[in-house]
Design an enzyme around this catalytic site. Structure first.
Site, PDB file in Angstrom:
ATOM      1  CE1 TYR A  76      24.285  89.253 -26.846  1.00  0.00           C
ATOM      2  CE2 TYR A  76      23.347  89.822 -28.974  1.00  0.00           C
ATOM      3  CZ  TYR A  76      24.178  90.115 -27.920  1.00  0.00           C
ATOM      4  OH  TYR A  76      24.920  91.259 -27.950  1.00  0.00           O
ATOM      5  N   GLY A  85      25.002  97.359 -31.499  1.00  0.00           N
ATOM      6  CA  GLY A  85      23.555  97.494 -31.632  1.00  0.00           C
ATOM      7  C   GLY A  85      22.957  97.445 -33.010  1.00  0.00           C
ATOM      8  CB  CYS A 122       8.699  70.754 -17.575  1.00  0.00           C
ATOM      9  SG  CYS A 122       8.932  69.045 -18.018  1.00  0.00           S
ATOM     10  CD  GLU A 123       9.219  77.547 -17.601  1.00  0.00           C
ATOM     11  OE1 GLU A 123       9.646  76.665 -16.824  1.00  0.00           O
ATOM     12  OE2 GLU A 123       8.830  78.639 -17.222  1.00  0.00           O
ATOM     13  NE  ARG A 164      18.017  86.926 -29.269  1.00  0.00           N
ATOM     14  CZ  ARG A 164      17.343  87.331 -30.343  1.00  0.00           C
ATOM     15  NH1 ARG A 164      17.017  86.474 -31.282  1.00  0.00           N
ATOM     16  NH2 ARG A 164      17.005  88.587 -30.471  1.00  0.00           N
ATOM     17  CE1 TYR A 176      15.810  90.024 -24.246  1.00  0.00           C
ATOM     18  CE2 TYR A 176      16.686  88.486 -25.863  1.00  0.00           C
ATOM     19  CZ  TYR A 176      16.850  89.269 -24.734  1.00  0.00           C
ATOM     20  OH  TYR A 176      18.067  89.291 -24.109  1.00  0.00           O
ATOM     21  N   GLY A 229      28.166  92.966 -31.868  1.00  0.00           N
ATOM     22  CA  GLY A 229      28.127  91.577 -31.392  1.00  0.00           C
ATOM     23  C   GLY A 229      27.242  90.787 -32.332  1.00  0.00           C
ATOM     24  NE  ARG A 230      20.925  91.780 -31.908  1.00  0.00           N
ATOM     25  CZ  ARG A 230      20.220  91.104 -31.010  1.00  0.00           C
ATOM     26  NH1 ARG A 230      19.678  89.953 -31.304  1.00  0.00           N
ATOM     27  NH2 ARG A 230      20.058  91.596 -29.794  1.00  0.00           N
ATOM     28  CD  GLU A 260      31.590  98.432 -26.847  1.00  0.00           C
ATOM     29  OE1 GLU A 260      32.489  98.494 -25.999  1.00  0.00           O
ATOM     30  OE2 GLU A 260      30.385  98.654 -26.591  1.00  0.00           O
TER      31      GLU A 260
HETATM   32  C1  LIG Z   1      25.328  94.082 -25.801  1.00  0.00           C
HETATM   33  C2  LIG Z   1      26.357  95.117 -25.983  1.00  0.00           C
HETATM   34  C3  LIG Z   1      27.024  95.245 -27.210  1.00  0.00           C
HETATM   35  C4  LIG Z   1      26.679  94.413 -28.413  1.00  0.00           C
HETATM   36  O1  LIG Z   1      25.427  94.701 -28.910  1.00  0.00           O
HETATM   37  P1  LIG Z   1      24.939  94.022 -30.290  1.00  0.00           P
HETATM   38  O2  LIG Z   1      23.547  94.447 -30.422  1.00  0.00           O
HETATM   39  O3  LIG Z   1      25.086  92.560 -30.135  1.00  0.00           O
HETATM   40  O4  LIG Z   1      25.811  94.573 -31.377  1.00  0.00           O
HETATM   41  C5  LIG Z   1      28.022  96.177 -27.297  1.00  0.00           C
HETATM   42  N1  LIG Z   1      28.371  96.952 -26.245  1.00  0.00           N
HETATM   43  C6  LIG Z   1      27.763  96.853 -25.059  1.00  0.00           C
HETATM   44  C7  LIG Z   1      28.199  97.699 -23.943  1.00  0.00           C
HETATM   45  C8  LIG Z   1      26.734  95.938 -24.883  1.00  0.00           C
HETATM   46  O5  LIG Z   1      26.117  95.853 -23.705  1.00  0.00           O
END
Ligand SMILES: *Cc1c(COP(=O)(O)O)cnc(C)c1O
Length: 431
Positions: free
Chosen positions: A390, A248, A361-362, A330, A334, A292-293, A290
């Protein structure tokens, strides 16, 4: 510029990870996604080293692979010695095909099917992160059938509402994810889980949301979770060995976003975890995070070719591109901010306001509204920055538009990691 892997060369072209983006567009055609391998490795290293240093020696980041799932990224995660988080059998399959050591995989999801659970167990996924008591029972039964003991974490909802977009906020009581402490159901879940024979409960997981800039919500989550560990120890005599604090941390999409010092954030969260552990007389658990982004977003960029300029007298200008919501949904989903540049004319002044419109077409197919660019012409190369997370993973075939190619830049050398889809690829399963 917004990220240190960007620059402008003598021809006035935007460079990314040391390569000329305009020549990449000419070589591979557009839409094209470029990825910077050294940036991905740098971010993985920051998390890995900071977590080891500030939490415990065995603490580790898990790359949240839903942000960008393809074989090469799992190889990078393996080579950087970090774990992964998967949310479907499809992601697990991709990781297996990449040769990822699956004991370092955590299988998430609020709706894992029986087939997926079996497949994940057969693949040797190290941990499951379970979302509900019903799911835990199903996993217990399948583990018994297969003659194994499955390690799991329980996903707990800490009751935190970080300031982020509602669709990517996950930690408050009213969430489809996890089981809430507030309603006491989390305690029941622990008690019931501990009674199951084919499950080894390793600890707890929480994830409060995505694209979070403040660091307080993470500290609040850590406080609540450490207290939960202490409470469940006192209630059930069970001490969690692992605590997964989720992903997150935010990413800088535009100059308006603050820069984030991930290492300092991890240090700050660790200080709180450490002091709470001593307050409750707990050994510090193995901590997992965890991201990701924050691992892949600014390691990615999308290049488009400009199409037609539509000037609506007295109202607005639209520049059309050869991609859009099919490769980057995105803004549509959002209203996400992005930085947009005219890659082939970086030295021209940005005195023309226009909206970058996709090809679908949107009406909602917009990449960004009212950006300042040099007045674009047909054939100009439009770069959208920070698209590593994403984008490709959310790409679709809407309007039967093929997915773009992904080119990795490794030590200044470009190489294809995902081929551009062909029309034939798109109808391969049609009978
Ligand atoms: C989406 C998600 C992440 C990754 O979130 P980021 O904002 O991309 O770091 C990690 N854990 C869980 C359970 C998620 O759903």
């Amino acid at each position: 510029m917004i990220c240190n892997n960007l620059s402008v060369n003598g021809e006035g072209h935007l460079t990314f990870a040391g390569v000329d983006t305009v020549s990449m567009a000419a070589k591979y055609a557009t839409p094209l996604m470029l990825m910077d391998e050294s940036k991905i490795r740098e971010k993985m290293t920051i998390y890995r080293e900071a977590m080891k240093e500030y939490f415990t020696e065995d603490s580790m980041p898990l790359f949240a692979s839903k942000a960008l799932s393809f074989k090469y990224i799992y190889k990078l995660a393996d080579s950087e010695n970090i774990g992964i988080d998967c949310v479907s059998a499809g992601e697990i399959y991709t990781a297996v095909q990449a040769g990822f050591p699956m004991e370092k995989a955590y299988f998430h999801g609020n709706s894992k099917t029986e087939d997926e659970i079996r497949y994940a167990m057969e693949s040797g996924a190290g941990h499951f992160v379970c979302d509900s008591i019903e799911e835990v029972s199903v996993i217990d039964e399948i583990a018994r059938d297969m003659g194994i003991t499955q390690k799991i974490l329980l996903r707990i909802t800490p009751g935190i509402d970080p300031h982020t977009h509602k669709k990517i906020s996950t930690g408050s009581v009213d969430s489809k994810f996890g089981v809430a402490i507030e309603t006491n159901q989390a305690y029941e879940l622990v008690e019931k889980t501990l009674a199951l024979k084919n499950i080894e409960l390793m600890g707890y997981h929480c994830h409060i949301g995505s694209q979070i800039f403040e660091y307080d919500p993470f500290c609040d989550a850590a406080r609540i979770m450490i207290k939960f560990i202490a409470d469940t120890r006192d209630m059930f005599g069970f001490t969690a060995k692992e605590l997964n604090l989720g992903g997150g941390m935010g990413v800088r999409y535009t100059e308006d976003d603050p820069e984030i010092d991930y290492r300092a954030n991890i240090r700050g969260i660790a200080e709180i975890v450490r002091s709470l552990c001593s307050e409750y007389s707990l050994n510090m658990p193995k901590i997992l995070m965890e991201p990701g982004r924050s691992i892949v977003a600014d390691a990615g960029m999308t290049l488009y070719t400009a199409g037609y300029l539509k000037e609506i007298t007295g109202l607005k200008n639209y520049i059309s591109i050869d991609g859009g919501m099919t490769d980057n949904p995105r803004f549509t989903l959002y209203q996400s901010p992005y930085t947009v540049l005219l890659a082939n004319r970086m030295n021209d002044s940005c005195d023309y306001k226009c909206t970058v419109a996709g090809r679908c077409c949107e009406s909602g197919d917009i990449i960004q509204e009212d950006v300042m660019l040099p007045k674009p012409c047909r054939g100009d190369i439009i770069a959208v920055l920070t698209t590593g997370a994403y984008n490709y993973s959310m790409a679709s075939h809407y309007n039967k538009v093929p997915k773009p190619a992904v080119v990795m830049i490794t030590d200044g050398e470009d190489h294809i990691v995902i081929k551009r889809e062909t029309y034939a690829d798109m109808i391969a399963n049609e009978v």
